[in-house]
Design an enzyme around this catalytic site. Structure first.
Site, PDB file in Angstrom:
ATOM      1  N   SER A  11     -13.196   8.743 -23.015  1.00  0.00           N
ATOM      2  CA  SER A  11     -12.935   8.511 -21.590  1.00  0.00           C
ATOM      3  C   SER A  11     -12.460   9.800 -20.954  1.00  0.00           C
ATOM      4  O   SER A  11     -11.400  10.332 -21.314  1.00  0.00           O
ATOM      5  CB  SER A  11     -11.859   7.444 -21.413  1.00  0.00           C
ATOM      6  OG  SER A  11     -11.355   7.524 -20.091  1.00  0.00           O
ATOM      7  N   HIS A  36     -17.581   7.997 -21.184  1.00  0.00           N
ATOM      8  CA  HIS A  36     -16.987   6.873 -20.436  1.00  0.00           C
ATOM      9  C   HIS A  36     -16.283   7.405 -19.183  1.00  0.00           C
ATOM     10  O   HIS A  36     -15.428   8.286 -19.262  1.00  0.00           O
ATOM     11  CB  HIS A  36     -15.989   6.147 -21.339  1.00  0.00           C
ATOM     12  CG  HIS A  36     -15.431   4.890 -20.759  1.00  0.00           C
ATOM     13  ND1 HIS A  36     -16.113   3.694 -20.766  1.00  0.00           N
ATOM     14  CD2 HIS A  36     -14.241   4.627 -20.166  1.00  0.00           C
ATOM     15  CE1 HIS A  36     -15.369   2.747 -20.214  1.00  0.00           C
ATOM     16  NE2 HIS A  36     -14.218   3.292 -19.822  1.00  0.00           N
ATOM     17  N   ASP A  38     -14.064   6.326 -15.877  1.00  0.00           N
ATOM     18  CA  ASP A  38     -13.207   5.280 -15.317  1.00  0.00           C
ATOM     19  C   ASP A  38     -13.061   5.460 -13.809  1.00  0.00           C
ATOM     20  O   ASP A  38     -12.468   6.438 -13.353  1.00  0.00           O
ATOM     21  CB  ASP A  38     -11.827   5.333 -15.975  1.00  0.00           C
ATOM     22  CG  ASP A  38     -11.867   4.796 -17.392  1.00  0.00           C
ATOM     23  OD1 ASP A  38     -12.335   3.659 -17.578  1.00  0.00           O
ATOM     24  OD2 ASP A  38     -11.441   5.520 -18.320  1.00  0.00           O
ATOM     25  N   MET A  40     -11.481   4.000 -10.428  1.00  0.00           N
ATOM     26  CA  MET A  40     -10.396   3.127  -9.957  1.00  0.00           C
ATOM     27  C   MET A  40     -10.205   3.321  -8.458  1.00  0.00           C
ATOM     28  O   MET A  40     -10.285   4.443  -7.963  1.00  0.00           O
ATOM     29  CB  MET A  40      -9.099   3.469 -10.679  1.00  0.00           C
ATOM     30  CG  MET A  40      -9.225   3.454 -12.199  1.00  0.00           C
ATOM     31  SD  MET A  40      -7.631   3.682 -12.986  1.00  0.00           S
ATOM     32  CE  MET A  40      -8.143   3.907 -14.705  1.00  0.00           C
ATOM     33  N   HIS A  69     -17.295   2.587 -15.845  1.00  0.00           N
ATOM     34  CA  HIS A  69     -16.433   1.391 -15.828  1.00  0.00           C
ATOM     35  C   HIS A  69     -15.813   1.285 -14.440  1.00  0.00           C
ATOM     36  O   HIS A  69     -14.922   2.052 -14.096  1.00  0.00           O
ATOM     37  CB  HIS A  69     -15.375   1.578 -16.931  1.00  0.00           C
ATOM     38  CG  HIS A  69     -14.334   0.512 -17.003  1.00  0.00           C
ATOM     39  ND1 HIS A  69     -13.196   0.648 -17.773  1.00  0.00           N
ATOM     40  CD2 HIS A  69     -14.232  -0.719 -16.423  1.00  0.00           C
ATOM     41  CE1 HIS A  69     -12.444  -0.442 -17.665  1.00  0.00           C
ATOM     42  NE2 HIS A  69     -13.048  -1.283 -16.840  1.00  0.00           N
ATOM     43  N   MET A  71     -13.480  -0.162 -11.929  1.00  0.00           N
ATOM     44  CA  MET A  71     -12.271  -0.964 -11.691  1.00  0.00           C
ATOM     45  C   MET A  71     -12.037  -0.967 -10.196  1.00  0.00           C
ATOM     46  O   MET A  71     -11.078  -0.385  -9.673  1.00  0.00           O
ATOM     47  CB  MET A  71     -11.082  -0.354 -12.461  1.00  0.00           C
ATOM     48  CG  MET A  71     -11.175  -0.625 -13.953  1.00  0.00           C
ATOM     49  SD  MET A  71     -10.148   0.492 -14.923  1.00  0.00           S
ATOM     50  CE  MET A  71     -11.303   1.843 -15.133  1.00  0.00           C
ATOM     51  N   MET A 140     -11.212  -5.322 -22.683  1.00  0.00           N
ATOM     52  CA  MET A 140     -10.047  -4.471 -22.385  1.00  0.00           C
ATOM     53  C   MET A 140      -8.911  -4.811 -23.337  1.00  0.00           C
ATOM     54  O   MET A 140      -8.490  -5.961 -23.432  1.00  0.00           O
ATOM     55  CB  MET A 140      -9.574  -4.680 -20.938  1.00  0.00           C
ATOM     56  CG  MET A 140     -10.501  -4.159 -19.854  1.00  0.00           C
ATOM     57  SD  MET A 140     -10.919  -2.407 -19.983  1.00  0.00           S
ATOM     58  CE  MET A 140      -9.296  -1.616 -19.878  1.00  0.00           C
ATOM     59  N   PHE A 146      -4.554   2.662 -16.346  1.00  0.00           N
ATOM     60  CA  PHE A 146      -4.017   3.939 -16.827  1.00  0.00           C
ATOM     61  C   PHE A 146      -4.428   4.211 -18.261  1.00  0.00           C
ATOM     62  O   PHE A 146      -4.562   3.267 -19.051  1.00  0.00           O
ATOM     63  CB  PHE A 146      -2.484   3.937 -16.743  1.00  0.00           C
ATOM     64  CG  PHE A 146      -1.979   3.749 -15.345  1.00  0.00           C
ATOM     65  CD1 PHE A 146      -1.826   4.841 -14.495  1.00  0.00           C
ATOM     66  CD2 PHE A 146      -1.707   2.475 -14.859  1.00  0.00           C
ATOM     67  CE1 PHE A 146      -1.395   4.665 -13.175  1.00  0.00           C
ATOM     68  CE2 PHE A 146      -1.273   2.292 -13.541  1.00  0.00           C
ATOM     69  CZ  PHE A 146      -1.117   3.386 -12.708  1.00  0.00           C
ATOM     70  N   GLY A 147      -4.575   5.495 -18.580  1.00  0.00           N
ATOM     71  CA  GLY A 147      -4.777   5.880 -19.966  1.00  0.00           C
ATOM     72  C   GLY A 147      -3.433   5.913 -20.679  1.00  0.00           C
ATOM     73  O   GLY A 147      -2.374   5.778 -20.053  1.00  0.00           O
ATOM     74  N   GLY A 148      -3.473   6.057 -22.000  1.00  0.00           N
ATOM     75  CA  GLY A 148      -2.248   6.278 -22.760  1.00  0.00           C
ATOM     76  C   GLY A 148      -1.378   5.060 -23.019  1.00  0.00           C
ATOM     77  O   GLY A 148      -0.225   5.210 -23.421  1.00  0.00           O
ATOM     78  N   ASP A 178     -11.896  -1.015 -25.068  1.00  0.00           N
ATOM     79  CA  ASP A 178     -11.315   0.047 -24.223  1.00  0.00           C
ATOM     80  C   ASP A 178      -9.814  -0.152 -24.076  1.00  0.00           C
ATOM     81  O   ASP A 178      -9.357  -1.159 -23.538  1.00  0.00           O
ATOM     82  CB  ASP A 178     -11.994  -0.023 -22.846  1.00  0.00           C
ATOM     83  CG  ASP A 178     -11.584   1.104 -21.909  1.00  0.00           C
ATOM     84  OD1 ASP A 178     -10.838   1.997 -22.333  1.00  0.00           O
ATOM     85  OD2 ASP A 178     -12.041   1.071 -20.750  1.00  0.00           O
ATOM     86  N   GLY A 179      -9.036   0.847 -24.546  1.00  0.00           N
ATOM     87  CA  GLY A 179      -7.592   0.853 -24.317  1.00  0.00           C
ATOM     88  C   GLY A 179      -6.789   0.959 -25.592  1.00  0.00           C
ATOM     89  O   GLY A 179      -6.852   0.093 -26.455  1.00  0.00           O
ATOM     90  N   GLY A 180      -6.059   2.069 -25.722  1.00  0.00           N
ATOM     91  CA  GLY A 180      -5.169   2.237 -26.873  1.00  0.00           C
ATOM     92  C   GLY A 180      -5.877   2.410 -28.200  1.00  0.00           C
ATOM     93  O   GLY A 180      -5.307   2.149 -29.255  1.00  0.00           O
ATOM     94  N   GLY A 198      -9.562   7.625 -24.804  1.00  0.00           N
ATOM     95  CA  GLY A 198      -9.175   8.698 -23.893  1.00  0.00           C
ATOM     96  C   GLY A 198      -8.183   9.626 -24.542  1.00  0.00           C
ATOM     97  O   GLY A 198      -8.533  10.677 -25.083  1.00  0.00           O
TER      98      GLY A 198
HETATM   99  C1  DX5 Z   1      -7.923   2.124 -18.622  1.00  0.00           C
HETATM  100  C2  DX5 Z   1      -9.268   2.762 -18.804  1.00  0.00           C
HETATM  101  C3  DX5 Z   1      -9.478   3.364 -20.138  1.00  0.00           C
HETATM  102  C4  DX5 Z   1      -8.541   4.487 -20.487  1.00  0.00           C
HETATM  103  C5  DX5 Z   1      -8.397   4.533 -21.971  1.00  0.00           C
HETATM  104  O1  DX5 Z   1      -7.910   1.432 -17.399  1.00  0.00           O
HETATM  105  O2  DX5 Z   1     -10.290   1.802 -18.626  1.00  0.00           O
HETATM  106  O3  DX5 Z   1     -10.826   3.773 -20.312  1.00  0.00           O
HETATM  107  O4  DX5 Z   1      -8.953   5.736 -20.019  1.00  0.00           O
HETATM  108  O5  DX5 Z   1      -7.414   5.455 -22.281  1.00  0.00           O
HETATM  109  P1  DX5 Z   1      -6.668   5.435 -23.684  1.00  0.00           P
HETATM  110  O6  DX5 Z   1      -7.697   5.592 -24.740  1.00  0.00           O
HETATM  111  O7  DX5 Z   1      -5.733   6.586 -23.568  1.00  0.00           O
HETATM  112  O8  DX5 Z   1      -5.958   4.095 -23.788  1.00  0.00           O
HETATM  113 ZN    ZN Z   2     -12.430   2.342 -19.124  1.00  0.00          ZN
END
Ligand code: DX5
Ligand code: ZN
Length: 218
Positions: A11, A36, A38, A40, A69, A71, A140, A146-148, A178-180, A198
């Site tokens: 991402s 990927h 994102d 938003m 993606h 959002m 998800m 948010f990432g991280g 996707d996520g964590g 990400g």
């Molecule tokens: C969150 C995004 C993810 C995000 C993943 O809303 O859809 O794609 O960037 O980031 P990590 O891998 O750091 O959780």
């Molecule tokens: Zn995403």
């Protein structure tokens, strides 16, 4: 597609935005399968990121599928812009519109591969009726925005149920998570096909991180 390796979609939300083109080249050289992106809107999720002009700028730089993606609230307003900008996979949230079916059809008619995604709190039954209209389901494993954030293990059951349903009904649909995602949490997602990551990719050696994610399926 190899069943014993994950496809990996870094991402770019965690990339250095001041040198996005170089970052794309670097993750592709490091083995990324998809890119990927994102998107938003500050409404559907509290964060604001990038739009179709950035996808358009990345298209000639990238040799891999752009996995976008969305959002955003009422994605039907923007899908044409994103497909024209170069999105290969275009994924919408089931919670974001009352016009899911027609929006998926619009994406397909415009020549991209439609995907559907759902927030962690949204049950699988809310997307089942669309599974014959998509190429991809994005599960998800964090609250979008948010990432991280930390991986939500309680979503693994959703991945497993979805995989079972896809096999039983002989559907041609990829499962993306996707996520964590990191080399440990990836092991909980063995029934998925594609991993988005990400922070794990961009905060480590890209090549080592991507290779570890690919191997986490075996
Ligand atoms: C969150 C995004 C993810 C995000 C993943 O809303 O859809 O794609 O960037 O980031 P990590 O891998 O750091 O959780
Ligand atoms: Zn995403």
């Amino acid at each position: 597609m190899s069943k014993d390796q994950f496809l990996v979609a870094p991402s770019i939300l965690s990339a250095d935005f001041a040198k996005l083109g170089e970052e794309i080249k670097a993750i592709e050289a490091a083995g990324a399968d998809w890119i990927h992106v994102d998107v938003m809107d500050g409404h559907f999720v509290p964060n604001l990121t990038i739009g179709a002009p950035v996808v358009k700028a990345l298209k000639p730089v990238s040799t891999k599928p752009l996995d976008v993606h969305l959002m955003i609230e009422k994605p039907e307003r923007y899908v044409e812009d994103f497909v024209k900008a170069g999105a290969d996979y275009l994924t919408i949230h089931v919670e974001a519109t009352d016009e899911v079916e027609s929006t998926l059809k619009k994406i397909k008619d415009l020549g991209a591969k439609p995907g559907i995604t759902l927030r962690p709190k949204t049950p699988l039954k809310d997307i089942v009726r669309y599974l014959d209209q998509v190429n991809l389901v994005l599960v998800m494993t964090v609250e979008p925005g948010f990432g991280g954030q930390s991986f939500m293990s309680d979503q693994v059951e959703k991945i497993n149920e979805l995989s079972k349903y896809i096999k039983e009904n002989d559907l041609d649909v990829l499962i993306e998570v996707d996520g964590g995602i990191n080399d440990q949490t990836a092991r909980e997602c063995k029934n998925a096909d594609v991993l988005v990551a990400g922070s794990y990719v961009f905060k480590n050696d890209y090549k080592v991180a991507i290779e570890k994610l690919k191997q986490a399926k075996g």
